[in-house]
Motif scaffolding. Sequence first.
Motif, PDB file in Angstrom:
ATOM      1  N   THR A   1      -6.263   3.871  -2.781  1.00 18.37           N
ATOM      2  CA  THR A   1      -6.533   5.003  -1.651  1.00 18.37           C
ATOM      3  C   THR A   1      -5.622   5.034  -0.368  1.00 18.37           C
ATOM      4  O   THR A   1      -6.096   5.843   0.585  1.00 18.37           O
ATOM      5  N   PHE A   2      -4.754   4.302  -0.139  1.00 19.55           N
ATOM      6  CA  PHE A   2      -4.135   4.168   1.101  1.00 19.55           C
ATOM      7  C   PHE A   2      -3.463   5.174   1.640  1.00 19.55           C
ATOM      8  O   PHE A   2      -3.594   5.517   2.691  1.00 19.55           O
ATOM      9  N   SER A   3      -3.367   6.290   0.591  1.00 15.49           N
ATOM     10  CA  SER A   3      -2.713   7.666   1.159  1.00 15.49           C
ATOM     11  C   SER A   3      -3.755   8.345   1.853  1.00 15.49           C
ATOM     12  O   SER A   3      -3.470   9.400   2.505  1.00 15.49           O
TER      13      SER A   3
ATOM     14  N   ASN B   1       4.114   5.197   1.738  1.00 14.49           N
ATOM     15  CA  ASN B   1       2.883   5.387   0.836  1.00 14.49           C
ATOM     16  C   ASN B   1       2.975   4.932  -0.366  1.00 14.49           C
ATOM     17  O   ASN B   1       2.182   4.203  -1.120  1.00 14.49           O
ATOM     18  N   ALA B   2       4.389   4.871  -0.956  1.00 14.74           N
ATOM     19  CA  ALA B   2       4.539   4.520  -2.346  1.00 14.74           C
ATOM     20  C   ALA B   2       4.683   3.024  -2.214  1.00 14.74           C
ATOM     21  O   ALA B   2       4.281   2.458  -3.276  1.00 14.74           O
ATOM     22  N   LYS B   3       4.906   2.569  -1.170  1.00 13.93           N
ATOM     23  CA  LYS B   3       5.314   0.888  -1.232  1.00 13.93           C
ATOM     24  C   LYS B   3       3.819   0.350  -0.493  1.00 13.93           C
ATOM     25  O   LYS B   3       3.421  -0.778  -0.235  1.00 13.93           O
ATOM     26  N   ILE B   4       2.952   1.216  -0.085  1.00 15.26           N
ATOM     27  CA  ILE B   4       1.567   0.989   0.524  1.00 15.26           C
ATOM     28  C   ILE B   4       1.877  -0.030   1.906  1.00 15.26           C
ATOM     29  O   ILE B   4       1.348  -1.128   1.972  1.00 15.26           O
ATOM     30  N   MET B   5       2.934   0.481   2.625  1.00 19.00           N
ATOM     31  CA  MET B   5       3.306  -0.195   3.984  1.00 19.00           C
ATOM     32  C   MET B   5       3.310   0.398   5.136  1.00 19.00           C
ATOM     33  O   MET B   5       3.367   1.856   5.079  1.00 19.00           O
TER      34      MET B   5
ATOM     35  N   ALA C   1       1.041  -4.823   5.025  1.00 20.60           N
ATOM     36  CA  ALA C   1       0.783  -4.669   3.655  1.00 20.60           C
ATOM     37  C   ALA C   1      -0.670  -4.387   3.147  1.00 20.60           C
ATOM     38  O   ALA C   1      -1.607  -5.158   3.860  1.00 20.60           O
ATOM     39  N   ALA C   2      -0.879  -3.090   2.671  1.00 18.74           N
ATOM     40  CA  ALA C   2      -2.191  -2.867   2.264  1.00 18.74           C
ATOM     41  C   ALA C   2      -2.435  -2.790   1.015  1.00 18.74           C
ATOM     42  O   ALA C   2      -1.479  -2.542  -0.113  1.00 18.74           O
ATOM     43  N   SER C   3      -3.811  -3.092   0.574  1.00 16.32           N
ATOM     44  CA  SER C   3      -4.077  -3.193  -0.907  1.00 16.32           C
ATOM     45  C   SER C   3      -5.004  -1.929  -1.035  1.00 16.32           C
ATOM     46  O   SER C   3      -6.110  -1.781   0.123  1.00 16.32           O
TER      47      SER C   3
ATOM     48  N   LEU D   1      -5.625  -5.425   4.886  1.00 16.32           N
ATOM     49  CA  LEU D   1      -4.508  -5.357   5.279  1.00 16.32           C
ATOM     50  C   LEU D   1      -4.018  -6.745   5.975  1.00 16.32           C
ATOM     51  O   LEU D   1      -4.845  -7.556   6.260  1.00 16.32           O
ATOM     52  N   VAL D   2      -2.719  -6.882   5.893  1.00 16.54           N
ATOM     53  CA  VAL D   2      -2.038  -8.233   6.113  1.00 16.54           C
ATOM     54  C   VAL D   2      -0.956  -7.965   6.912  1.00 16.54           C
ATOM     55  O   VAL D   2       0.010  -7.222   6.214  1.00 16.54           O
ATOM     56  N   GLU D   3      -0.514  -8.348   8.142  1.00 21.00           N
ATOM     57  CA  GLU D   3       0.261  -8.020   9.061  1.00 21.00           C
ATOM     58  C   GLU D   3       1.158  -9.327   8.751  1.00 21.00           C
ATOM     59  O   GLU D   3       0.914 -10.485   8.597  1.00 21.00           O
TER      60      GLU D   3
END
Length: 119
Positions: free
Chosen positions: A28-30, A74-78, A23-25, A4-6
């Motif tokens: 399996t973020f969802s 979830n599509a942008k993983i944000m 921003a998540a990498s 995670l990066v804020e």
Amino acid sequence: QVQLVESGGGLVQAGDSLRLSCAASGRTFSNYHMAWFRQAPGKEREFVASVAWSGGSTTYADSVKGRFIISRDNAKIMVYLQMNSLKPEDTAVYYCAARERFGIRYGNWGQGTQVTVSS
């Protein structure tokens, strides 16, 4: 695991608005519930808001209810935290956190972003 990066913190005046981004990498973020916490100088870290893995449920601390809005894409993983009507007592380092869908604790944390609200 997710990383995670804020971003989006800064210095604003009371009454202003600010939007934090996380921003998540990880593919399996969802499957993760996401949350924002904050820690002011000399105080313990406190919960601010959370959004369920599906985005269908949100929870807020009483201190920010009606002023802050948490959302996720979830599509942008944000993950986002829209902060309105900011007050000096909102000054803190804000952290993004992730909890696995069936987990019991937030085990993934970002490095934090500073928000300073002047009166």
